[in-house]
Write a protein that holds these residues in place. Structure first.
Motif, mmCIF file in Angstrom:
data_model
loop_
_atom_site.group_PDB
_atom_site.id
_atom_site.type_symbol
_atom_site.label_atom_id
_atom_site.label_comp_id
_atom_site.label_asym_id
_atom_site.label_seq_id
_atom_site.Cartn_x
_atom_site.Cartn_y
_atom_site.Cartn_z
ATOM 1 N N LEU A 83 17.205 28.733 -8.924
ATOM 2 C CA LEU A 83 16.425 27.778 -9.723
ATOM 3 C C LEU A 83 16.916 27.630 -11.158
ATOM 4 C CD1 LEU A 83 12.878 28.602 -8.342
ATOM 5 C CD2 LEU A 83 14.220 26.524 -7.951
ATOM 6 N N GLY A 84 17.912 28.429 -11.537
ATOM 7 C CA GLY A 84 18.539 28.217 -12.828
ATOM 8 C C GLY A 84 19.244 26.880 -12.920
ATOM 9 N N SER A 85 19.438 26.233 -11.786
ATOM 10 C CA SER A 85 20.084 24.914 -11.777
ATOM 11 C C SER A 85 19.198 23.837 -12.385
ATOM 12 C CB SER A 85 20.439 24.509 -10.340
ATOM 13 O OG SER A 85 19.262 24.230 -9.593
ATOM 14 N N GLY A 86 17.887 24.103 -12.409
ATOM 15 C CA GLY A 86 16.959 23.089 -12.908
ATOM 16 C C GLY A 86 16.641 21.998 -11.912
ATOM 17 N N THR A 87 17.128 22.113 -10.685
ATOM 18 C CA THR A 87 16.865 21.106 -9.649
ATOM 19 C C THR A 87 15.381 21.067 -9.311
ATOM 20 O OG1 THR A 87 19.056 21.496 -8.710
ATOM 21 C CG2 THR A 87 17.447 20.380 -7.300
ATOM 22 N N ASP A 88 14.825 19.889 -9.234
ATOM 23 C CA ASP A 88 13.431 19.718 -8.831
ATOM 24 C C ASP A 88 13.402 19.564 -7.310
ATOM 25 O OD1 ASP A 88 10.832 19.063 -8.315
ATOM 26 O OD2 ASP A 88 10.726 17.365 -9.704
ATOM 27 N N TRP A 89 13.191 20.686 -6.623
ATOM 28 C CA TRP A 89 13.247 20.659 -5.159
ATOM 29 C C TRP A 89 12.059 19.949 -4.529
ATOM 30 C CZ3 TRP A 89 17.420 21.305 -2.373
ATOM 31 C CH2 TRP A 89 18.503 21.996 -2.935
ATOM 32 N N THR A 90 11.001 19.690 -5.294
ATOM 33 C CA THR A 90 9.908 18.891 -4.739
ATOM 34 C C THR A 90 10.382 17.462 -4.461
ATOM 35 O OG1 THR A 90 9.080 18.226 -6.921
ATOM 36 C CG2 THR A 90 8.200 20.270 -5.969
ATOM 37 N N LYS A 91 11.440 17.055 -5.187
ATOM 38 C CA LYS A 91 12.001 15.718 -4.969
ATOM 39 C C LYS A 91 13.336 15.777 -4.228
ATOM 40 C CE LYS A 91 9.887 13.908 -9.207
ATOM 41 N NZ LYS A 91 10.147 13.343 -10.563
ATOM 42 N N ALA A 92 14.088 16.865 -4.420
ATOM 43 C CA ALA A 92 15.447 16.927 -3.867
ATOM 44 C C ALA A 92 15.489 17.402 -2.419
ATOM 45 C CB ALA A 92 16.303 17.859 -4.724
ATOM 46 N N ALA A 93 14.450 18.071 -1.949
ATOM 47 C CA ALA A 93 14.506 18.712 -0.638
ATOM 48 C C ALA A 93 14.695 17.717 0.507
ATOM 49 C CB ALA A 93 13.247 19.547 -0.413
ATOM 50 N N LYS A 94 13.891 16.670 0.543
ATOM 51 C CA LYS A 94 13.963 15.726 1.676
ATOM 52 C C LYS A 94 15.318 15.017 1.730
ATOM 53 C CE LYS A 94 12.207 13.367 5.172
ATOM 54 N NZ LYS A 94 13.157 12.263 5.362
ATOM 55 N N PRO A 95 15.846 14.482 0.629
ATOM 56 C CA PRO A 95 17.178 13.876 0.696
ATOM 57 C C PRO A 95 18.265 14.872 1.110
ATOM 58 C CG PRO A 95 16.038 13.172 -1.291
ATOM 59 C CD PRO A 95 15.201 14.242 -0.682
ATOM 60 N N TYR A 96 18.143 16.116 0.644
ATOM 61 C CA TYR A 96 19.150 17.119 1.019
ATOM 62 C C TYR A 96 19.045 17.439 2.511
ATOM 63 C CZ TYR A 96 22.399 20.947 0.106
ATOM 64 O OH TYR A 96 23.507 21.768 0.093
ATOM 65 N N ARG A 97 17.825 17.534 2.992
ATOM 66 C CA ARG A 97 17.613 17.730 4.430
ATOM 67 C C ARG A 97 18.252 16.612 5.219
ATOM 68 N NH1 ARG A 97 15.966 14.477 8.632
ATOM 69 N NH2 ARG A 97 15.069 15.728 10.317
ATOM 70 N N ASP A 98 18.021 15.380 4.809
ATOM 71 C CA ASP A 98 18.551 14.224 5.540
ATOM 72 C C ASP A 98 20.078 14.220 5.543
ATOM 73 O OD1 ASP A 98 15.956 13.439 5.965
ATOM 74 O OD2 ASP A 98 15.941 11.894 4.407
ATOM 75 N N LYS A 99 20.677 14.614 4.423
ATOM 76 C CA LYS A 99 22.132 14.632 4.332
ATOM 77 C C LYS A 99 22.728 15.628 5.342
ATOM 78 C CE LYS A 99 23.809 14.480 0.188
ATOM 79 N NZ LYS A 99 24.280 14.842 -1.184
ATOM 80 N N ILE A 100 22.119 16.804 5.414
ATOM 81 C CA ILE A 100 22.611 17.824 6.350
ATOM 82 C C ILE A 100 22.428 17.383 7.795
ATOM 83 C CG2 ILE A 100 22.178 20.157 7.220
ATOM 84 C CD1 ILE A 100 21.538 20.983 4.331
ATOM 85 N N MET A 101 21.250 16.873 8.101
ATOM 86 C CA MET A 101 20.977 16.486 9.493
ATOM 87 C C MET A 101 21.836 15.300 9.928
ATOM 88 S SD MET A 101 18.940 18.793 10.437
ATOM 89 C CE MET A 101 17.706 18.590 11.710
ATOM 90 N N ASN A 102 22.083 14.377 9.026
ATOM 91 C CA ASN A 102 22.976 13.258 9.353
ATOM 92 C C ASN A 102 24.395 13.756 9.606
ATOM 93 O OD1 ASN A 102 20.963 11.320 9.120
ATOM 94 N ND2 ASN A 102 21.356 10.952 6.947
ATOM 95 N N PHE A 103 24.835 14.729 8.804
ATOM 96 C CA PHE A 103 26.162 15.311 9.002
ATOM 97 C C PHE A 103 26.262 15.978 10.377
ATOM 98 C CE2 PHE A 103 28.758 19.151 8.959
ATOM 99 C CZ PHE A 103 29.999 18.642 8.606
ATOM 100 N N LEU A 104 25.261 16.763 10.749
ATOM 101 C CA LEU A 104 25.279 17.437 12.044
ATOM 102 C C LEU A 104 25.261 16.426 13.189
ATOM 103 C CD1 LEU A 104 22.837 20.443 11.448
ATOM 104 C CD2 LEU A 104 25.337 20.497 11.563
#
Length: 507
Positions: free
Chosen positions: A383-404
């Motif tokens: 969490l030192g990255s400062g990423t707001d995972w409340t907003k970033a989680a779903k797009p990141y999930r979609d990126k991984i699942m689309n790749f798979l």
């Protein structure tokens, strides 16, 4: 007989609780969540049993030793199934490299990539045997409580080139870039960067070769349940949904006297063993006014490991014809640059490398009949990255699942019938990990052995630590070793009083 409190029920906590109960002590274990396991929690969704955390079982003899310490046989409680191959490692073009504990098989695999590296790999294995003997056999279950303990082994560590990174060490013997990655990724399994973790962690590959990689029939949760059963058979008491708010301190005596739960209930003890994250324990469970050495500033200065983004999913379609193995590592085109983004720059990159777990190939019992169970894991910054995972989680999930879906699992998303994902906020808020780290204190040379938070607290002589953040570190063999250390320290086998630091020596 002493009264002992164990905070947290990860493998380190369970191991310590069992060993101490087997020695005749009155042991009570307190777990924040509704099930035992810590990071080895189990999510049960629509008939699927998802192991939340560790899935790679190495050094099975350590489990045998733990059951034996309790007067039991491991075979009477759980079945271990060997995995072959250990891993299937994919490059960014979809070409795979397998390895197991058959040297002739590994050499054949190496020759498909670079024939000249076969001889170098054999030399690599000979040198890692010596590292394993010193780093694991001799030192893993020994406490480093004093600087002199470190100085005694320093010549051997220098001789083993511990000042080199795991990647640099492997690169001395193996020239093909992809093969270098195959034989240097192992620090990632314990929260380390292969370009920063000292070469002593090259022994992980040797440990795998020596004893294999196994799966627990029924999932890692079956092992957790078995250990919980053994603990209770020994007279141990388990408290679930018991969130520890504070470790109570007698400042004059510089000792822990017990714990207070979030609901206000107080339990007293002669010794306290924390399997909670070390940084969280000091920073959140012990008021700073009692801490002379581990001030908030010192805790915050520790270099934490990366975090993880993990998606657990079950499908109504089986994927047995896609060439996947039980354990798959999918490496992106970037390697060093990606790891630098994660560990040093602390940014969430557009690309990723993945661990894809497909345990139903080995054990169909953990999913409904005719279905498939997976989890996919991506290392990400803490969490030192400062990423707001409340907003970033779903797009990141979609990126991984689309790749798979595009590369490994056709029509994946239309076949998903169960899904859950976790991100760094889960590690911080649910697992009480400082900065949302997935593996606690990062394994770099300046945070290893004596430089790592000690198994016996420098602050309070009857407070002990087990788990990933203390010596020897993360991974099942590491945390089980820490439970051996705690047992021996508490029971007096190697006990040495730790001098309480006077204020003038506070760092």
């Amino acid at each position: 007989m002493a009264r002992i409190i164990v905070i947290g029920s990860g493998f380190g906590g369970l191991g310590a609780a069992i060993r101490l109960a087997a020695r005749g002590h009155e042991v009570e274990l307190f777990e924040k969540r509704d099930k035992l396991g810590g990071r080895a929690y189990v999510y049960e969704i629509n008939g699927f049993k998802f192991d939340a955390g560790p899935t790679v079982i190495t050094a099975p003899f350590m489990l045998d030793d733990l059951f034996a310490a309790a007067g039991r046989r491991r075979e009477d409680y759980i079945d271990l199934v060997p995995c072959d191959p250990f891993y299937r490692i994919w490059n960014h073009e979809g070409r795979a490299f397998d390895y197991n504990n058959d040297e002739s098989f590994i050499l054949d695999q190496i020759r498909k990539w670079n024939p000249d590296d076969a001889e170098g790999y054999q030399r690599f294995m000979k040198t890692t045997k010596a590292i394993f003997q010193k780093g694991f056999v001799e030192l893993a279950d020994k406490p480093f409580l004093h600087f002199t303990d470190m100085m005694k082994v320093a010549p051997d560590l220098i001789k083993m080139q511990s000042y080199m990174s795991v990647y640099s060490y492997a690169a001395q013997f193996v020239k093909d870039e992809f093969l270098r990655r195959c034989f240097s990724f192992h620090p990632l399994l314990i929260g380390g960067n292969p370009f920063d973790a000292p070469s002593i962690y090259a022994m992980i590959h040797y440990l795998e070769r020596e004893w294999g990689i196994h799966w627990v029939k029924g999932g890692t949760g079956a092992l957790v349940a078995a250990l919980g059963k053994v603990f209770e058979e020994l007279g141990g008491k388990i408290h679930l949904n018991a969130d520890v708010d504070e470790i109570l301190i007698d400042d004059a005596a510089r000792r822990a006297t017990g714990i207070r739960l979030k609901n206000g209930t107080i339990y007293t003890a002669d010794h306290v063993v924390s399997n909670a994250d070390v940084s969280f324990t000091y920073r959140n469970m012990i008021p700073e006014r009692y801490r002379r050495h581990w001030t908030n500033r010192k805790v915050d200065a520790l270099k934490q490991s990366m975090s993880l983004f993990v998606i657990y999913f079950g499908t109504k379609r089986q994927y047995r014809d896609q060439g996947l193995a039980h354990h798959n590592i999918i490496l992106g085109e970037r390697y060093k640059e990606l790891l630098n983004d994660i560990f040093n720059k602390q940014i969430v990159a557009d690309d990723f490398s993945l661990y894809l777990h497909m345990p139903t190939l080995t054990d169909p019992s953990i999913a409904p009949e005719g279905h498939e169970l997976f989890y996919v894991l991506s290392p990400v910054p803490h969490l030192g990255s400062g990423t707001d995972w409340t907003k970033a989680a779903k797009p990141y999930r979609d990126k991984i699942m689309n790749f798979l879906e595009q590369n490994y699992l056709p029509d994946l998303q239309e076949n998903i019938v169960a899904e859950h994902y976790i991100d760094p906020l889960h590690f911080q808020n649910t697992l009480n990990s400082h900065m949302g780290s997935a593996f606690s204190v990062q394994p770099v040379l300046t945070q290893s052995a004596w430089f790592r938070p000690h198994n016996q607290s420098e602050e309070f002589s009857n407070l002990y630590f087990v788990g990933a953040g203390t010596h020897p570190g993360a991974g099942l063999p590491g945390v089980l070793s820490s439970s051996i250390i705690a047992e021996e320290l508490i029971c007096g086998d190697v006990h040495r009083e730790v001098p309480v630091l006077p204020m003038a020596e506070v760092v």
